[in-house]
Design an enzyme around this catalytic site. Sequence first.
Site, short mmCIF file in Angstrom:
data_model
loop_
_atom_site.label_atom_id
_atom_site.label_comp_id
_atom_site.label_asym_id
_atom_site.label_seq_id
_atom_site.Cartn_x
_atom_site.Cartn_y
_atom_site.Cartn_z
N LYS A 53 0.82 -1.22 0.00
CA LYS A 53 0.00 0.00 0.00
C LYS A 53 0.85 1.27 0.00
O LYS A 53 1.99 1.28 0.48
CB LYS A 53 -0.99 -0.03 1.17
CG LYS A 53 -2.08 -1.07 0.91
CD LYS A 53 -3.19 -1.08 1.92
CE LYS A 53 -4.17 -2.20 1.52
NZ LYS A 53 -5.27 -2.36 2.49
N ARG A 70 -3.31 -10.12 5.40
CA ARG A 70 -3.63 -10.29 3.97
C ARG A 70 -2.44 -9.75 3.16
O ARG A 70 -2.15 -8.56 3.22
CB ARG A 70 -4.91 -9.49 3.65
CG ARG A 70 -5.36 -9.58 2.21
CD ARG A 70 -6.55 -8.67 1.97
NE ARG A 70 -7.02 -8.76 0.61
CZ ARG A 70 -6.50 -8.09 -0.41
NH1 ARG A 70 -5.50 -7.26 -0.23
NH2 ARG A 70 -7.00 -8.23 -1.62
C1 PT1 Z 1 -7.63 -4.94 3.16
C2 PT1 Z 1 -7.79 -5.00 1.74
C3 PT1 Z 1 -8.79 -5.89 1.23
N1 PT1 Z 1 -7.07 -4.25 0.89
C4 PT1 Z 1 -9.32 -6.56 3.40
N2 PT1 Z 1 -9.52 -6.66 2.08
C5 PT1 Z 1 -7.29 -4.33 -0.43
N3 PT1 Z 1 -10.07 -7.31 4.25
C6 PT1 Z 1 -8.27 -5.21 -0.93
C7 PT1 Z 1 -3.03 2.11 -1.38
O1 PT1 Z 1 -3.22 3.07 -0.63
O2 PT1 Z 1 -6.75 -4.14 3.72
N4 PT1 Z 1 -8.39 -5.71 3.94
N5 PT1 Z 1 -8.99 -5.97 -0.11
C8 PT1 Z 1 -6.50 -3.47 -1.37
N6 PT1 Z 1 -6.84 -2.10 -1.17
C9 PT1 Z 1 -5.93 -1.06 -1.28
C10 PT1 Z 1 -6.15 0.12 -0.58
C11 PT1 Z 1 -4.78 -1.20 -2.03
C12 PT1 Z 1 -5.22 1.15 -0.61
C13 PT1 Z 1 -3.84 -0.17 -2.10
C14 PT1 Z 1 -4.06 1.01 -1.37
O3 PT1 Z 1 -2.04 1.96 -2.10
#
Ligand code: PT1
Length: 267
Positions: free
Chosen positions: A208, A243
Amino acid sequence: MLVMGVLNVTPDSFSDGGKFFSVEAAVERAGQMIREGADLLDVGGESTRPGATPVAADEEIRRVVPVIRQLAALVPTPLSVDTQKPEVARAALLAGASIVNDIAANRPDAAMWRVVAEFRAGYVAMHMQGTPQTMQQSPAYTDVVREVDAFFAERLARLEQSGVRLEQVVLDPGIGFGKTQEHNLQLLGALARFTRHDRPLVLGVSRKSFLGQLTGADSPAGRLPGALACAALAVRDGVQILRVHDVRETVAAVRVATAINLNRPNQ
Ligand code: PT1
């Protein structure tokens, strides 16, 4: 600590060399994560990173169901479906998934929870402010830790009212979902507080952007050291599920952190 491997089944993730998504390539990647020590696999057909474009339910089902069906027949590893849509969740559970990973647990209606109750599925209730399309425009909280904590309490009550047993539910603060850099760090600093709900905690920090902001790593792969630091602290704070994309490296970091954590003197 359990490690949940991320399996993105979107056309840009597993092409067969052309423009078509390959079920075979996705299943191969799943096998690799299992060999590397993944305890669970999270199959998702719709990106939910900030600003991502939504995918229609029938398209999402076309992406995730064949992969889940094959994996359910091939491996004993529990499978979760990363979806916001009750109809996708239902199709995935029928295909052999046993957990619904719901980034939109902030929604007002109970349709998703009725599906979860009907199938007695596991349920990841993740906190998000807004929707993936707009959540990073101006995230605002008076006290993000208190608000996420209150969200967990309120959702657990509503889930129970919808027929979901609390034993089915795990909680996730939703790092990067409607949060500024400061909000993300405040939540990560307060993880131990969320164990008071007596439900397992899930944490997703893998690749992230907040990690890049701290270390200067702008490629997702360059963010791995930062993610491993979070993994170690998550062990100490009592998180039960991580995760991640990088299973092998995370399993190693978790082993070291857990060995040390088991030697903490009681306070
Ligand atoms: C998470 C999650 C998810 N994250 C759960 N499921 C993602 N339960 C997808 C960035 O800022 O944390 N928990 N499913 C992916 N989401 C992101 C959000 C990916 C922010 C990247 C960013 O780079």
